[in-house]
Structure formats: structure tokens, C-alpha cells
Design a protein around this motif. Structure first.
Motif, PDB file in Angstrom:
ATOM      1  N   UNK A 294     -31.821  -7.216  32.675  1.00 12.59           N
ATOM      2  CA  UNK A 294     -31.440  -5.917  33.190  1.00 12.59           C
ATOM      3  C   UNK A 294     -32.181  -4.839  32.390  1.00 12.59           C
ATOM      4  N   UNK A 295     -32.734  -3.882  33.054  1.00 14.08           N
ATOM      5  CA  UNK A 295     -33.469  -2.804  32.416  1.00 14.08           C
ATOM      6  C   UNK A 295     -32.512  -1.830  31.729  1.00 14.08           C
ATOM      7  N   UNK A 296     -32.952  -1.289  30.620  1.00 16.52           N
ATOM      8  CA  UNK A 296     -32.159  -0.318  29.877  1.00 16.52           C
ATOM      9  C   UNK A 296     -32.201   1.041  30.572  1.00 16.52           C
ATOM     10  N   UNK A 297     -31.036   1.646  30.717  1.00 13.09           N
ATOM     11  CA  UNK A 297     -30.939   2.989  31.277  1.00 13.09           C
ATOM     12  C   UNK A 297     -30.348   3.900  30.215  1.00 13.09           C
ATOM     13  N   UNK A 298     -31.059   4.940  29.799  1.00 12.23           N
ATOM     14  CA  UNK A 298     -30.506   5.847  28.792  1.00 12.23           C
ATOM     15  C   UNK A 298     -29.173   6.445  29.255  1.00 12.23           C
ATOM     16  N   UNK A 299     -28.342   6.763  28.292  1.00 18.98           N
ATOM     17  CA  UNK A 299     -27.009   7.271  28.597  1.00 18.98           C
ATOM     18  C   UNK A 299     -27.063   8.516  29.480  1.00 18.98           C
ATOM     19  N   UNK A 300     -27.983   9.427  29.176  1.00 17.41           N
ATOM     20  CA  UNK A 300     -28.035  10.671  29.942  1.00 17.41           C
ATOM     21  C   UNK A 300     -28.471  10.460  31.396  1.00 17.41           C
ATOM     22  N   UNK A 301     -28.955   9.253  31.728  1.00 18.87           N
ATOM     23  CA  UNK A 301     -29.327   8.956  33.110  1.00 18.87           C
ATOM     24  C   UNK A 301     -28.257   8.134  33.825  1.00 18.87           C
ATOM     25  N   UNK A 302     -27.138   7.862  33.135  1.00 15.32           N
ATOM     26  CA  UNK A 302     -26.034   7.122  33.745  1.00 15.32           C
ATOM     27  C   UNK A 302     -25.392   7.995  34.825  1.00 15.32           C
ATOM     28  N   UNK A 303     -24.868   7.384  35.897  1.00 15.08           N
ATOM     29  CA  UNK A 303     -24.166   8.186  36.908  1.00 15.08           C
ATOM     30  C   UNK A 303     -22.936   8.858  36.294  1.00 15.08           C
ATOM     31  N   UNK A 304     -22.741  10.104  36.596  1.00 16.50           N
ATOM     32  CA  UNK A 304     -21.577  10.830  36.098  1.00 16.50           C
ATOM     33  C   UNK A 304     -21.711  11.303  34.667  1.00 16.50           C
ATOM     34  N   UNK A 305     -22.936  11.327  34.104  1.00  9.57           N
ATOM     35  CA  UNK A 305     -23.109  11.761  32.718  1.00  9.57           C
ATOM     36  C   UNK A 305     -22.734  13.228  32.556  1.00  9.57           C
ATOM     37  N   UNK A 306     -21.982  13.513  31.510  1.00 10.67           N
ATOM     38  CA  UNK A 306     -21.651  14.894  31.113  1.00 10.67           C
ATOM     39  C   UNK A 306     -21.725  14.955  29.601  1.00 10.67           C
ATOM     40  N   UNK A 307     -22.042  16.115  29.060  1.00  6.94           N
ATOM     41  CA  UNK A 307     -22.102  16.279  27.604  1.00  6.94           C
ATOM     42  C   UNK A 307     -20.710  16.232  26.995  1.00  6.94           C
ATOM     43  N   UNK A 308     -19.701  16.669  27.745  1.00 12.87           N
ATOM     44  CA  UNK A 308     -18.325  16.612  27.251  1.00 12.87           C
ATOM     45  C   UNK A 308     -17.379  16.419  28.432  1.00 12.87           C
ATOM     46  N   UNK A 309     -16.131  16.102  28.114  1.00 13.52           N
ATOM     47  CA  UNK A 309     -15.123  15.891  29.147  1.00 13.52           C
ATOM     48  C   UNK A 309     -14.749  17.246  29.745  1.00 13.52           C
ATOM     49  N   UNK A 310     -14.742  17.384  31.074  1.00  6.97           N
ATOM     50  CA  UNK A 310     -14.358  18.663  31.681  1.00  6.97           C
ATOM     51  C   UNK A 310     -12.942  19.072  31.261  1.00  6.97           C
ATOM     52  N   UNK A 311     -12.715  20.364  31.177  1.00 10.31           N
ATOM     53  CA  UNK A 311     -11.412  20.854  30.710  1.00 10.31           C
ATOM     54  C   UNK A 311     -10.347  20.838  31.804  1.00 10.31           C
ATOM     55  N   UNK A 312     -10.738  20.838  33.061  1.00  8.73           N
ATOM     56  CA  UNK A 312      -9.749  20.852  34.139  1.00  8.73           C
ATOM     57  C   UNK A 312      -9.307  19.428  34.479  1.00  8.73           C
ATOM     58  N   UNK A 313      -8.018  19.259  34.721  1.00  3.62           N
ATOM     59  CA  UNK A 313      -7.481  17.949  35.094  1.00  3.62           C
ATOM     60  C   UNK A 313      -6.989  17.147  33.900  1.00  3.62           C
ATOM     61  N   UNK A 314      -6.390  15.999  34.202  1.00  9.33           N
ATOM     62  CA  UNK A 314      -5.896  15.087  33.185  1.00  9.33           C
ATOM     63  C   UNK A 314      -6.849  13.902  33.113  1.00  9.33           C
TER      64      UNK A 314
END
Length: 142
Positions: free
Chosen positions: A1-21
Motif C-alpha cells: 500500500x502506498x504511503x499517503x501523508x496525513x495532510x492528504x487524508x480525507x477529512x484532514x483538519x489542523x484542529x477539531x472544529x469547535x461546533x458540535x460534540x
């Protein structure tokens, strides 16, 4: 399996969004932290940074740092230099502050550490007398 950098993962965000639980989704052998929104089912992948860790994990690191501060204070006192006593006292205050922050994390163990209100204890500009009052309140259960 080829390596995929974290920032190219689906749904990547720098931090957890503040809205929602958001709930931590444990994954073994993975270079990021996965969170799922309990309301919408949306999943995000975040880098491993203190503010994206679950509260219980960050509490463990805070306690480790508190123990190290206590050990450093003991070493400073053993040096016997004129300034050592003042340094040791500052290190003990820091250890107490870190333990209080860990207690706050214990109250919200499954939330991202970045969404926990540390009441100014993580801010280096908070005056020491204010920090002491806040720590005393936390230790008393408030």
C-alpha cells in the motif's frame, strides 16, 4: 500500500472544529488523531498536537511534566546555590499548576484538549497570584 501523508487524508483538519460534540475514534498504527462528530457523523483527521489529543491523554503528559518539575526542584535545592531556592519554588508552583490543569482534563477526558477551559493556567501572562487562586479553586473541586 502506498504511503499517503496525513495532510492528504480525507477529512484532514489542523484542529477539531469547535461546533458540535466530537468523540475520539481510536486507531492503531495511525499517524493522526481521528474525531467523529456525535451529531452529524462527520469524521476529521488531525495531526498529533496537544490541542487535538483527548483530554485524558493530555492529562497524562501534564502529570509527567509535573513530576519532572518536582524532580528538577529537588535537584536545584541540592545544589545549594543562592538562587536555587527561588528556582525550586518556581518549579514547585509550576508542578502544582500542571497538576491542576490535569485535573481539568480529567473532568472532560473524551473532549479535545484544545476545547478544555484551563482558566488562564496555560497562559504565561496570567499573574502568579491569580494562578494560585485558580489552582486552589480547582484543587477544592470548583
Amino acid at each position: 500500500m502506498a504511503y499517503t501523508p496525513l495532510y492528504q487524508q480525507p477529512g484532514f483538519r489542523q484542529s477539531v472544529p469547535s461546533e458540535g460534540t466530537w468523540q475520539h475514534v481510536p486507531k492503531d498504527g495511525f499517524g493522526g488523531i481521528t474525531w467523529r462528530n456525535a451529531d452529524t457523523g462527520e469524521t476529521v483527521v488531525c495531526p498529533v498536537i496537544w490541542y487535538t489529543l483527548p483530554g485524558k491523554t493530555y492529562a497524562t503528559s501534564l502529570r509527567f511534566n509535573a513530576v519532572r518539575a518536582e524532580q528538577s526542584a529537588e535537584r536545584r535545592e541540592a545544589e545549594g546555590m543562592p538562587w536555587s531556592a527561588g528556582d525550586a519554588e518556581k518549579m514547585r508552583q509550576d508542578a502544582r499548576r500542571l497538576r491542576a490543569m490535569a485535573m481539568l482534563c480529567d473532568r472532560s477526558p473524551d473532549y479535545p484538549a484544545g476545547s478544555i477551559d484551563f482558566r488562564g493556567l496555560s497562559d504565561p501572562t496570567t499573574p502568579k497570584d491569580v494562578q494560585d487562586t485558580i489552582v486552589t479553586d480547582i484543587e477544592a473541586g470548583f
